[in-house]
Design an enzyme around this catalytic site. Structure first.
Site, PDB file in Angstrom:
ATOM      1  N   GLU A   1      13.307 -13.920   1.130  1.00  0.00           N
ATOM      2  CA  GLU A   1      12.057 -14.571   0.727  1.00  0.00           C
ATOM      3  C   GLU A   1      12.026 -14.702  -0.790  1.00  0.00           C
ATOM      4  O   GLU A   1      11.844 -13.722  -1.503  1.00  0.00           O
ATOM      5  CB  GLU A   1      10.851 -13.749   1.201  1.00  0.00           C
ATOM      6  CG  GLU A   1       9.530 -14.330   0.746  1.00  0.00           C
ATOM      7  CD  GLU A   1       8.357 -13.370   0.888  1.00  0.00           C
ATOM      8  OE1 GLU A   1       7.296 -13.675   0.335  1.00  0.00           O
ATOM      9  OE2 GLU A   1       8.530 -12.335   1.540  1.00  0.00           O
ATOM     10  N   ASP A  74       8.552  -9.713   2.195  1.00  0.00           N
ATOM     11  CA  ASP A  74       7.682  -8.697   1.616  1.00  0.00           C
ATOM     12  C   ASP A  74       6.828  -8.048   2.709  1.00  0.00           C
ATOM     13  O   ASP A  74       6.481  -8.688   3.704  1.00  0.00           O
ATOM     14  CB  ASP A  74       6.755  -9.307   0.560  1.00  0.00           C
ATOM     15  CG  ASP A  74       7.512  -9.788  -0.664  1.00  0.00           C
ATOM     16  OD1 ASP A  74       8.678  -9.381  -0.835  1.00  0.00           O
ATOM     17  OD2 ASP A  74       6.938 -10.564  -1.451  1.00  0.00           O
ATOM     18  N   ASP A  76       3.811  -7.596   3.326  1.00  0.00           N
ATOM     19  CA  ASP A  76       2.404  -7.968   3.168  1.00  0.00           C
ATOM     20  C   ASP A  76       2.088  -9.126   4.117  1.00  0.00           C
ATOM     21  O   ASP A  76       2.946  -9.546   4.910  1.00  0.00           O
ATOM     22  CB  ASP A  76       2.094  -8.342   1.708  1.00  0.00           C
ATOM     23  CG  ASP A  76       2.966  -9.485   1.183  1.00  0.00           C
ATOM     24  OD1 ASP A  76       3.577 -10.211   2.002  1.00  0.00           O
ATOM     25  OD2 ASP A  76       3.035  -9.664  -0.049  1.00  0.00           O
ATOM     26  N   ASP A  78       1.543 -12.349   3.558  1.00  0.00           N
ATOM     27  CA  ASP A  78       2.362 -13.530   3.322  1.00  0.00           C
ATOM     28  C   ASP A  78       3.758 -13.350   3.914  1.00  0.00           C
ATOM     29  O   ASP A  78       4.325 -14.278   4.504  1.00  0.00           O
ATOM     30  CB  ASP A  78       2.471 -13.821   1.824  1.00  0.00           C
ATOM     31  CG  ASP A  78       1.364 -14.750   1.340  1.00  0.00           C
ATOM     32  OD1 ASP A  78       0.675 -15.344   2.202  1.00  0.00           O
ATOM     33  OD2 ASP A  78       1.177 -14.891   0.123  1.00  0.00           O
TER      34      ASP A  78
END
Length: 210
Positions: A1, A74, A76, A78
C-alpha cells in the site's frame, strides 16, 4: 500500500523469492463492473502483469509466478478498505486464486515495545498487534524503555518490515479461505454492491441478515 511502504518493503525483502507491487491509492470497486472496464485500470493491470496468471476466461493458475499473494496494508480503516477492494477484485476476475488458497493477509503490528533484560546493555523488543496485547506486555515486561505506535507500514524501516510481515519464520499470515461459495457471493454483493440501505442494515445487525 503506497510508494513509501512499497519502497521500504523492497529494501527489506528477500530478492531471491519475494516481489513487491506498490499500489498508488485505492483500486476501483469492481463489483457490478464488466471485466473490460475493470482491466482499464493501470493499477489492476500492474497486479495481474506481476502475477502472470491472467484473468477471466484467460486465467491459468499454472502460470501463477508466486506461491503466495500477500496483501499488506496499514492497520487502520483505510488499510482494511484497500484490502477489501483487492479481495473483491480477485474474487470477481480470478476466483480460483481464493479457492486454491493462494491469497493471504499479512498482519502488521500496531506497537513496538522496547525493554532491557536485567543488566543487558542492548535493548530487546516485542511487537503488539492489538491494544489488548499491548496492555499485556506493559503489565508483564519490566524496564520498558520506549513504546512506538505505528500509524502505517511506511513508518517501519526495512528490518522491521522484514521481521514482522515478510520473514516466513516470524510473520503472521491469514489465509483467505472460501468455504461457502453461495454465501460468499451474497455477502460480497451486499457489501460492495449499490444497495446502500441493505448494506447499512447488514452492518447495523452486526454482519447478520434478518
Amino acid at each position: 500500500e503506497g510508494d513509501s511502504a512499497g519502497g521500504t518493503a523492497k529494501q527489506g525483502r528477500d530478492r531471491f523469492y519475494q516481489a513487491i507491487v506498490a499500489l498508488k491509492g485505492k483500486i476501483t470497486n469492481v463489483e457490478k463492473k464488466n471485466i473490460h472496464s475493470i482491466m482499464e485500470s493501470e493499477e489492476v493491470q500492474n497486479i495481474f502483469a506481476a502475477l502472470g496468471c491472467g484473468y477471466g476466461d484467460n486465467f491459468d493458475i499454472n502460470k501463477l509466478r508466486y506461491d503466495k499473494i500477500i496483501i499488506l496494508t496499514d492497520a487502520d480503516v483505510d488499510g482494511e478498505h484497500i484490502m477489501t477492494l483487492l479481495l473483491t477484485l480477485f474474487y470477481r476476475v480470478a476466483p480460483e486464486l481464493l479457492y486454491q488458497r493462494k491469497v493471504y493477509i499479512g498482519v502488521a503490528p500496531l506497537y513496538k515495545i522496547s525493554y532491557k533484560k536485567g543488566n543487558a546493555k542492548k535493548e530487546s523488543h516485542v511487537y503488539a498487534y492489538s491494544d489488548k496485547e499491548l496492555a499485556k506486555y506493559t503489565k508483564e515486561l519490566k524496564n520498558i524503555t520506549s513504546q512506538q505506535r505505528y500509524k502505517g507500514l511506511g513508518e517501519m524501516n526495512p528490518d522491521q518490515l522484514w521481521e514482522t510481515v515478510m520473514n516466513p519464520k516470524t510473520r503472521t499470515l491469514k489465509c483467505v479461505n472460501i468455504t461457502n461459495r453461495v454465501e460468499t457471493d451474497r455477502v460480497v454483493n451486499l457489501l460492495m454492491g449499490k444497495d446502500a440501505a441493505a448494506r447499512r442494515e447488514f452492518i447495523v445487525n452486526g454482519g447478520r441478515s434478518k
